[in-house]
Design a protein around this motif. Sequence first.
Motif, short mmCIF file in Angstrom:
data_model
loop_
_atom_site.label_atom_id
_atom_site.label_comp_id
_atom_site.label_asym_id
_atom_site.label_seq_id
_atom_site.Cartn_x
_atom_site.Cartn_y
_atom_site.Cartn_z
N GLY A 403 0.80 -1.23 0.00
CA GLY A 403 0.00 0.00 0.00
C GLY A 403 0.83 1.28 0.00
N LEU A 404 2.16 1.17 0.07
CA LEU A 404 3.03 2.34 0.03
C LEU A 404 2.95 3.00 -1.34
N THR A 405 2.74 4.32 -1.37
CA THR A 405 2.68 5.06 -2.63
C THR A 405 4.06 5.55 -3.03
N ILE A 406 4.46 5.27 -4.27
CA ILE A 406 5.76 5.68 -4.79
C ILE A 406 5.56 6.65 -5.95
N ILE A 407 6.26 7.78 -5.90
CA ILE A 407 6.34 8.69 -7.05
C ILE A 407 7.72 8.48 -7.66
N ILE A 422 8.31 17.76 -6.28
CA ILE A 422 7.96 18.21 -4.92
C ILE A 422 6.53 18.75 -4.90
N GLU A 423 6.18 19.48 -5.95
CA GLU A 423 4.82 20.02 -6.05
C GLU A 423 3.78 18.90 -6.09
N LEU A 424 4.07 17.86 -6.87
CA LEU A 424 3.16 16.71 -6.94
C LEU A 424 3.06 16.02 -5.58
N LEU A 425 4.20 15.88 -4.91
CA LEU A 425 4.22 15.27 -3.58
C LEU A 425 3.34 16.07 -2.61
N SER A 426 3.39 17.39 -2.72
CA SER A 426 2.60 18.24 -1.82
C SER A 426 1.11 18.09 -2.05
N LYS A 428 -0.39 15.28 -2.95
CA LYS A 428 -0.85 13.95 -2.55
C LYS A 428 -1.12 13.90 -1.04
N GLU A 429 -2.17 13.19 -0.68
CA GLU A 429 -2.48 13.01 0.73
C GLU A 429 -1.73 11.81 1.27
N GLY A 430 -0.98 12.03 2.34
CA GLY A 430 -0.22 10.96 2.95
C GLY A 430 0.11 11.29 4.39
N LYS A 431 0.13 10.25 5.23
CA LYS A 431 0.41 10.48 6.65
C LYS A 431 1.86 10.89 6.84
N LYS A 432 2.75 10.33 6.03
CA LYS A 432 4.17 10.66 6.13
C LYS A 432 4.75 10.73 4.72
N LYS A 433 5.59 11.75 4.47
CA LYS A 433 6.15 11.95 3.14
C LYS A 433 7.67 11.94 3.20
N LEU A 434 8.27 11.08 2.36
CA LEU A 434 9.72 10.93 2.31
C LEU A 434 10.22 11.22 0.90
N SER A 507 1.90 6.11 3.70
CA SER A 507 3.04 6.99 3.41
C SER A 507 3.23 7.16 1.90
N ILE A 508 3.95 8.22 1.54
CA ILE A 508 4.29 8.49 0.14
C ILE A 508 5.80 8.72 0.06
N VAL A 509 6.43 8.10 -0.93
CA VAL A 509 7.87 8.25 -1.13
C VAL A 509 8.13 8.77 -2.53
#
Length: 525
Positions: A403-407, A422-426, A428-434, A507-509
Amino acid sequence: MVPAALIIKIIFLLQAAGLVTVWLYWIQTKEYRLDRFTVFLKNPDGIRELLVIPTLIKFFIFAVGFVFNPFLLLYLVEILLLAIYFVIQILKRKLRKPVFTKRVVRICLISLVFTFTTLFLYQTEYWVRFFLSELTLLVGPLVGIYVTGISVKNTLEREKKTAKDILEKFSPTVIAVTGSYGKTTTKDFITQILSSKYIVLSTFKNQNTHFGIVRRIISDLKKNHKFFVVEIGAYKKDEIRKIAEVLKPDVAVITGLEPQHLELFGSFENLKLAKFELVESLGEKGLAFFNITNPEVTTLQNLARRLGKNIKTYTYALNNKGRLDATSHIERIDSDGATFKITIDDETKEIRTNLYSKRLIENLTGAILVARRFGVEWARIREVCRKLDLPDGTLNVFKTKSGLTIIDDSYNSTPHGFEAAIELLSQKEGKKKLVATTGIIELGDQSYVIHKKLGELLDAVCDLVILRNKEFITAFKDGMRDPTKIRLITDSKKIINLIDKNTNSKSIVLIEGKLPWVVDHYRKI
């Protein structure tokens, strides 16, 4: 019993084979260009990957050992350790290996002749032979590049002539795309939209070198191709001009300008002039498209107007209120893509696309403008935009089985591209962003400023940043209010371990820059 001298030579050859293999991998990756290879050799990634420190230690041992002979025993210890290291890398399938093309094989043979001669045939003191053999491990591949380069240059000139003849025979409309960023996606979007109406050929992925372009023409261009869409890259002035002499483009697209490969271009001004060579190569009645979302591109548009040729210039931008040939404004971005309005010739249309990123929609705006100038109907454009294909490693979003989301933005890293990720990461909804990143190489004296700015952007979005290249650690930290967010880790396995330790299914990485083992790991699980 096997003689000790033979055992030592076998150990030497094992570590020598490993070193040459790694060097050839990077020489090939840098397109056999000594200028690019030299720049890589100077940065921390290059020093690590090319095992520069162990190599320098060997020569230090020789320097001391020729005065204090027992010290040379340390050399045996080091080559044994290197041999073991390479054997382990092979067993773990982690040894970087080149694609064994004819040129690589020839360079290997030249290196082998050098090493074999000094190690087995040259009659001199035992340790001197090993010293000279170590020198050949460095000199052999470089001599190989030069020697094979002579025949490669002759082959390229011959193939350029063949490609030129084919283009003149079939006369497709040649659309050439260049810029510091956005080349591949813009080229791909133009190709996909035009292909809805016409038969189109384009270069593969980022196949933007002289060899790649001419061989695509020779092998695949046919009489029924209405368009040939080509991406052109460059590292120095005159490189675009030389391939443009073959292509004789009808259309030039400038996607954007920013500091990139400055250690090779010499300055940002040289970079701009190099990209402008594409516009200069247009004939009478050529078309030039400029993405003036990027202010630097406006200067090239002004230069184009002063060329004295009958060139028609077009401008496009995202979120620009000026009177341009094409402007796009994003209405909304959601989990399935984006909806935006585009205005061309005072006609506004709403477009739905599967793209998430504003920067990609910026590139799509240019592609739609080009397509409209060649008569592609709005209905076709709408249909294509709903299901656009992106190159691998270009803001690809996927989930692992856990279920981990990867960009995945590992295809290439530029300042503009990094900011887009970074803009795309911002968004996305995620509890933790790496973020795991290599940083951006070849930025010259702009490197600190650019990485500091990226640090500021990351600080506002991320919980943790994993950096592989220590060259950029200071700049990133100086841009972050909380520098404890960043960790320096150079080993891919440790990067994966740290990601796993700090993430869960919510989470999103973001993987930014060339981290192939990390990407492959998460695509498999």
